[in-house]
Design a protein around this motif. Structure first.
Motif, PDB file in Angstrom:
ATOM      1  N   UNK A   1       6.293  -0.103  -3.054  1.00 41.47           N
ATOM      2  CA  UNK A   1       6.158  -0.677  -1.715  1.00 41.47           C
ATOM      3  C   UNK A   1       6.144  -2.207  -1.741  1.00 41.47           C
ATOM      4  N   UNK A   2       6.019  -2.805  -2.935  1.00 42.23           N
ATOM      5  CA  UNK A   2       5.999  -4.254  -3.057  1.00 42.23           C
ATOM      6  C   UNK A   2       4.740  -4.881  -2.497  1.00 42.23           C
ATOM      7  N   UNK A   3       3.595  -4.221  -2.732  1.00 41.77           N
ATOM      8  CA  UNK A   3       2.322  -4.691  -2.199  1.00 41.77           C
ATOM      9  C   UNK A   3       1.302  -4.853  -3.317  1.00 41.77           C
ATOM     10  N   UNK A   4       0.146  -5.448  -2.952  1.00 45.72           N
ATOM     11  CA  UNK A   4      -0.881  -5.730  -3.946  1.00 45.72           C
ATOM     12  C   UNK A   4      -2.182  -4.971  -3.742  1.00 45.72           C
ATOM     13  N   UNK A   5      -2.350  -4.323  -2.592  1.00 50.53           N
ATOM     14  CA  UNK A   5      -3.607  -3.604  -2.374  1.00 50.53           C
ATOM     15  C   UNK A   5      -3.397  -2.421  -1.438  1.00 50.53           C
ATOM     16  N   UNK A   6      -4.466  -1.637  -1.280  1.00 47.95           N
ATOM     17  CA  UNK A   6      -4.400  -0.399  -0.505  1.00 47.95           C
ATOM     18  C   UNK A   6      -4.070  -0.652   0.973  1.00 47.95           C
ATOM     19  N   UNK A   7      -4.665  -1.685   1.533  1.00 48.33           N
ATOM     20  CA  UNK A   7      -4.412  -1.982   2.940  1.00 48.33           C
ATOM     21  C   UNK A   7      -2.943  -2.298   3.155  1.00 48.33           C
ATOM     22  N   UNK A   8      -2.392  -3.134   2.307  1.00 48.96           N
ATOM     23  CA  UNK A   8      -0.972  -3.469   2.416  1.00 48.96           C
ATOM     24  C   UNK A   8      -0.107  -2.235   2.213  1.00 48.96           C
ATOM     25  N   UNK A   9      -0.520  -1.348   1.316  1.00 52.34           N
ATOM     26  CA  UNK A   9       0.247  -0.128   1.057  1.00 52.34           C
ATOM     27  C   UNK A   9       0.291   0.750   2.303  1.00 52.34           C
ATOM     28  N   UNK A  10      -0.845   0.915   2.962  1.00 53.43           N
ATOM     29  CA  UNK A  10      -0.888   1.743   4.171  1.00 53.43           C
ATOM     30  C   UNK A  10      -0.049   1.106   5.279  1.00 53.43           C
ATOM     31  N   UNK A  11      -0.152  -0.212   5.437  1.00 58.19           N
ATOM     32  CA  UNK A  11       0.645  -0.904   6.456  1.00 58.19           C
ATOM     33  C   UNK A  11       2.132  -0.740   6.166  1.00 58.19           C
ATOM     34  N   UNK A  12       2.520  -0.918   4.908  1.00 55.26           N
ATOM     35  CA  UNK A  12       3.931  -0.733   4.533  1.00 55.26           C
ATOM     36  C   UNK A  12       4.354   0.709   4.769  1.00 55.26           C
ATOM     37  N   UNK A  13       3.475   1.646   4.463  1.00 53.75           N
ATOM     38  CA  UNK A  13       3.773   3.054   4.710  1.00 53.75           C
ATOM     39  C   UNK A  13       3.997   3.331   6.183  1.00 53.75           C
ATOM     40  N   UNK A  14       3.195   2.721   7.017  1.00 56.24           N
ATOM     41  CA  UNK A  14       3.366   2.877   8.465  1.00 56.24           C
ATOM     42  C   UNK A  14       4.699   2.277   8.917  1.00 56.24           C
ATOM     43  N   UNK A  15       4.991   1.083   8.433  1.00 53.39           N
ATOM     44  CA  UNK A  15       6.239   0.399   8.817  1.00 53.39           C
ATOM     45  C   UNK A  15       7.474   1.194   8.433  1.00 53.39           C
TER      46      UNK A  15
END
Length: 67
Positions: A45-59
């Protein structure tokens, strides 16, 4: 973004707010295995933490909003 079924399942559980230990119990995995999947998810997902992962997953439509 192509996720394995297990990665998708873990991302969905992360979106529900579960910690690695809770995810491990839910899926009958070790915490270390969940950490490995989490790291793979972050990388894909190209992210650094869980919050960013969930946001990227939503997007990307990878997380079901009906939690």
């Amino acid at each position: 973004i192509q996720l394995t079924d297990r990665e998708h399942e873990i991302l969905q559980l992360m979106a529900r707010g579960l910690a690695n230990a809770d995810i491990a119990r839910e899926l009958y995995l070790s915490e270390g295995t969940v950490r490995n999947y989490t790291s793979a998810l972050f990388s894909k997902l190209g992210v650094n933490d869980r919050t960013q992962a969930v946001i990227a997953g939503l997007r990307h439509g990878l997380v079901d909003l009906d939690l």
